[in-house]
Design an enzyme around this catalytic site. Structure first.
Site, PDB file in Angstrom:
ATOM      1  N   LYS A 168     -15.388  -4.422   0.510  1.00  0.00           N
ATOM      2  CA  LYS A 168     -15.188  -5.813   0.961  1.00  0.00           C
ATOM      3  C   LYS A 168     -15.356  -5.934   2.474  1.00  0.00           C
ATOM      4  O   LYS A 168     -16.027  -6.833   2.957  1.00  0.00           O
ATOM      5  CB  LYS A 168     -13.773  -6.317   0.631  1.00  0.00           C
ATOM      6  CG  LYS A 168     -13.464  -6.517  -0.814  1.00  0.00           C
ATOM      7  CD  LYS A 168     -12.108  -7.194  -1.000  1.00  0.00           C
ATOM      8  CE  LYS A 168     -10.935  -6.465  -0.394  1.00  0.00           C
ATOM      9  NZ  LYS A 168     -10.648  -5.147  -0.985  1.00  0.00           N
ATOM     10  N   ARG A 199      -4.397 -12.425  -1.599  1.00  0.00           N
ATOM     11  CA  ARG A 199      -4.175 -11.249  -2.436  1.00  0.00           C
ATOM     12  C   ARG A 199      -3.153 -11.525  -3.537  1.00  0.00           C
ATOM     13  O   ARG A 199      -2.852 -10.618  -4.327  1.00  0.00           O
ATOM     14  CB  ARG A 199      -3.641 -10.120  -1.566  1.00  0.00           C
ATOM     15  CG  ARG A 199      -4.644  -8.963  -1.361  1.00  0.00           C
ATOM     16  CD  ARG A 199      -3.959  -8.011  -0.434  1.00  0.00           C
ATOM     17  NE  ARG A 199      -4.425  -6.688  -0.329  1.00  0.00           N
ATOM     18  CZ  ARG A 199      -5.211  -6.236   0.657  1.00  0.00           C
ATOM     19  NH1 ARG A 199      -5.751  -7.054   1.510  1.00  0.00           N
ATOM     20  NH2 ARG A 199      -5.473  -4.967   0.747  1.00  0.00           N
ATOM     21  N   ARG A 240     -13.061   7.779   3.824  1.00  0.00           N
ATOM     22  CA  ARG A 240     -13.298   6.669   4.750  1.00  0.00           C
ATOM     23  C   ARG A 240     -12.849   6.989   6.172  1.00  0.00           C
ATOM     24  O   ARG A 240     -11.757   7.498   6.389  1.00  0.00           O
ATOM     25  CB  ARG A 240     -12.548   5.435   4.233  1.00  0.00           C
ATOM     26  CG  ARG A 240     -12.604   4.257   5.166  1.00  0.00           C
ATOM     27  CD  ARG A 240     -12.399   2.991   4.419  1.00  0.00           C
ATOM     28  NE  ARG A 240     -11.001   2.662   4.240  1.00  0.00           N
ATOM     29  CZ  ARG A 240     -10.578   1.512   3.713  1.00  0.00           C
ATOM     30  NH1 ARG A 240     -11.457   0.614   3.317  1.00  0.00           N
ATOM     31  NH2 ARG A 240      -9.309   1.277   3.571  1.00  0.00           N
ATOM     32  N   ARG A 253      -7.266   6.243   8.092  1.00  0.00           N
ATOM     33  CA  ARG A 253      -6.085   5.383   8.002  1.00  0.00           C
ATOM     34  C   ARG A 253      -4.976   6.097   7.238  1.00  0.00           C
ATOM     35  O   ARG A 253      -5.235   6.763   6.243  1.00  0.00           O
ATOM     36  CB  ARG A 253      -6.465   4.089   7.269  1.00  0.00           C
ATOM     37  CG  ARG A 253      -6.971   3.011   8.185  1.00  0.00           C
ATOM     38  CD  ARG A 253      -7.566   1.859   7.421  1.00  0.00           C
ATOM     39  NE  ARG A 253      -6.707   1.324   6.372  1.00  0.00           N
ATOM     40  CZ  ARG A 253      -7.028   0.267   5.633  1.00  0.00           C
ATOM     41  NH1 ARG A 253      -8.175  -0.360   5.841  1.00  0.00           N
ATOM     42  NH2 ARG A 253      -6.232  -0.176   4.700  1.00  0.00           N
ATOM     43  N   ARG A 257      -1.876   1.431  -3.805  1.00  0.00           N
ATOM     44  CA  ARG A 257      -2.630   0.236  -3.416  1.00  0.00           C
ATOM     45  C   ARG A 257      -3.476  -0.275  -4.587  1.00  0.00           C
ATOM     46  O   ARG A 257      -3.591  -1.484  -4.794  1.00  0.00           O
ATOM     47  CB  ARG A 257      -3.513   0.544  -2.203  1.00  0.00           C
ATOM     48  CG  ARG A 257      -2.712   0.628  -0.914  1.00  0.00           C
ATOM     49  CD  ARG A 257      -3.471   1.290   0.197  1.00  0.00           C
ATOM     50  NE  ARG A 257      -4.662   0.561   0.578  1.00  0.00           N
ATOM     51  CZ  ARG A 257      -5.705   1.109   1.189  1.00  0.00           C
ATOM     52  NH1 ARG A 257      -5.714   2.385   1.466  1.00  0.00           N
ATOM     53  NH2 ARG A 257      -6.729   0.371   1.511  1.00  0.00           N
TER      54      ARG A 257
HETATM   55  P1  AMP Z   1      -6.509  -3.727   3.879  1.00  0.00           P
HETATM   56  O1  AMP Z   1      -7.009  -3.317   5.217  1.00  0.00           O
HETATM   57  O2  AMP Z   1      -7.086  -5.021   3.414  1.00  0.00           O
HETATM   58  O3  AMP Z   1      -6.628  -2.639   2.854  1.00  0.00           O
HETATM   59  O4  AMP Z   1      -4.933  -4.003   4.066  1.00  0.00           O
HETATM   60  C1  AMP Z   1      -4.050  -2.985   4.487  1.00  0.00           C
HETATM   61  C2  AMP Z   1      -2.610  -3.357   4.143  1.00  0.00           C
HETATM   62  O5  AMP Z   1      -2.245  -4.548   4.856  1.00  0.00           O
HETATM   63  C3  AMP Z   1      -2.340  -3.673   2.686  1.00  0.00           C
HETATM   64  O6  AMP Z   1      -2.122  -2.509   1.900  1.00  0.00           O
HETATM   65  C4  AMP Z   1      -1.087  -4.544   2.809  1.00  0.00           C
HETATM   66  O7  AMP Z   1       0.053  -3.765   3.082  1.00  0.00           O
HETATM   67  C5  AMP Z   1      -1.394  -5.367   4.047  1.00  0.00           C
HETATM   68  N1  AMP Z   1      -2.133  -6.598   3.686  1.00  0.00           N
HETATM   69  C6  AMP Z   1      -3.415  -6.911   4.022  1.00  0.00           C
HETATM   70  N2  AMP Z   1      -3.759  -8.120   3.550  1.00  0.00           N
HETATM   71  C7  AMP Z   1      -2.670  -8.597   2.891  1.00  0.00           C
HETATM   72  C8  AMP Z   1      -2.388  -9.777   2.166  1.00  0.00           C
HETATM   73  N3  AMP Z   1      -3.315 -10.744   2.012  1.00  0.00           N
HETATM   74  N4  AMP Z   1      -1.160  -9.917   1.639  1.00  0.00           N
HETATM   75  C9  AMP Z   1      -0.208  -8.992   1.795  1.00  0.00           C
HETATM   76  N5  AMP Z   1      -0.412  -7.831   2.439  1.00  0.00           N
HETATM   77  C10 AMP Z   1      -1.626  -7.626   2.990  1.00  0.00           C
END
Ligand code: AMP
Length: 217
Positions: free
Chosen positions: A15, A90, A129, A163, A174
């Site tokens: 994404k 989400r 990654r 990360r 996740r």
């Molecule tokens: P990502 O980089 O999109 O994988 O997001 C990393 C982490 O940020 C996720 O595992 C959540 O803990 C938090 N996070 C990101 N976007 C959201 C969202 N829309 N709602 C809630 N938590 C989020």
């Protein structure tokens, strides 16, 4: 006229990579909720400290906090024409909040590319990654998209790092959280005629082609 694109799909499906490319091709702002949380974390803000407790476990940050952060981001001038939303919404509550928010922009969610791949592919991709320290949208993969110089970002030469939440135990949670809390959005957007499914196991440029095709429709 505004254009809002919501990138939907499990963690590791691409994404972020595709949102960055779409943003460059369309001129729309790229908004990554994960990057916004990570910026807050780096700057040690109150929001960052709160988000960290959820992020390290692979859990979602509460809806009210996340919605407020995105609402604030959408008021910046670069979002006037719209945005590519990456990682938000989400949950169904976030999707409903977004629909309300976009009314203020005389806008709506126009298209929702749903990028798919099997769980084995996701686990392998997240494990390999590497993310740029300076710009979280610069992401590489050991096997499928290696940087030209190992350990360095192709775009700005900054150091690449893995990360914390890309560790195997957190990755599994996740993905579980995605299936439990985010996957209901597939039917939410399908029922509204917005969903376009794209095969995320293809090479990056083919996924982009499919996405651009979906946007033109
Ligand atoms: P990502 O980089 O999109 O994988 O997001 C990393 C982490 O940020 C996720 O595992 C959540 O803990 C938090 N996070 C990101 N976007 C959201 C969202 N829309 N709602 C809630 N938590 C989020």
């Amino acid at each position: 006229m505004t254009t809002f694109i919501v990138m939907l799909g499990p963690p590791g499906v691409g994404k972020g990579t595709q949102a960055k490319i779409l943003s460059e091709k369309t001129g729309l702002a790229h908004i990554s909720s994960g990057d916004l949380f990570r910026e807050n974390l780096k700057n040690e803000t109150e929001l960052g400290k709160l988000a960290q407790t959820y992020m390290t476990k692979g859990e979602l940050v509460p809806d009210d906090v996340t919605v407020a952060m995105i609402k604030d981001r959408l008021t910046r001038p670069d979002c006037q024409a719209g945005a590519v939303l990456d990682g938000f919404p989400r949950t169904p509550a976030q999707a409903q909040a977004l629909d309300v928010m976009l009314k203020d922009f005389n806008g709506q969610v126009d298209v929702v590319p749903f990028i798919t791949a099997g769980e084995d592919v996701l686990i392998e991709r997240l494990g390999g990654r590497w993310t740029c320290r300076v710009n979280g949208a610069h992401v590489f993969n050991e096997k499928t998209n290696p940087p030209k110089v190992p350990g360095k970002c192709d775009f700005d030469g900054a150091e690449l790092y893995q990360r914390d939440d890309d560790k195997p135990e957190t990755v599994k949670n996740r993905i579980k959280v995605y299936f439990e809390q985010t996957s209901p959005l597939i039917s939410y957007y399908r029922e509204r005629g917005k969903l376009v499914e794209v095969d995320g196991t293809q090479p990056i440029d083919r996924v982009t082609n499919d996405l651009m095709g979906a946007l033109k429709k």
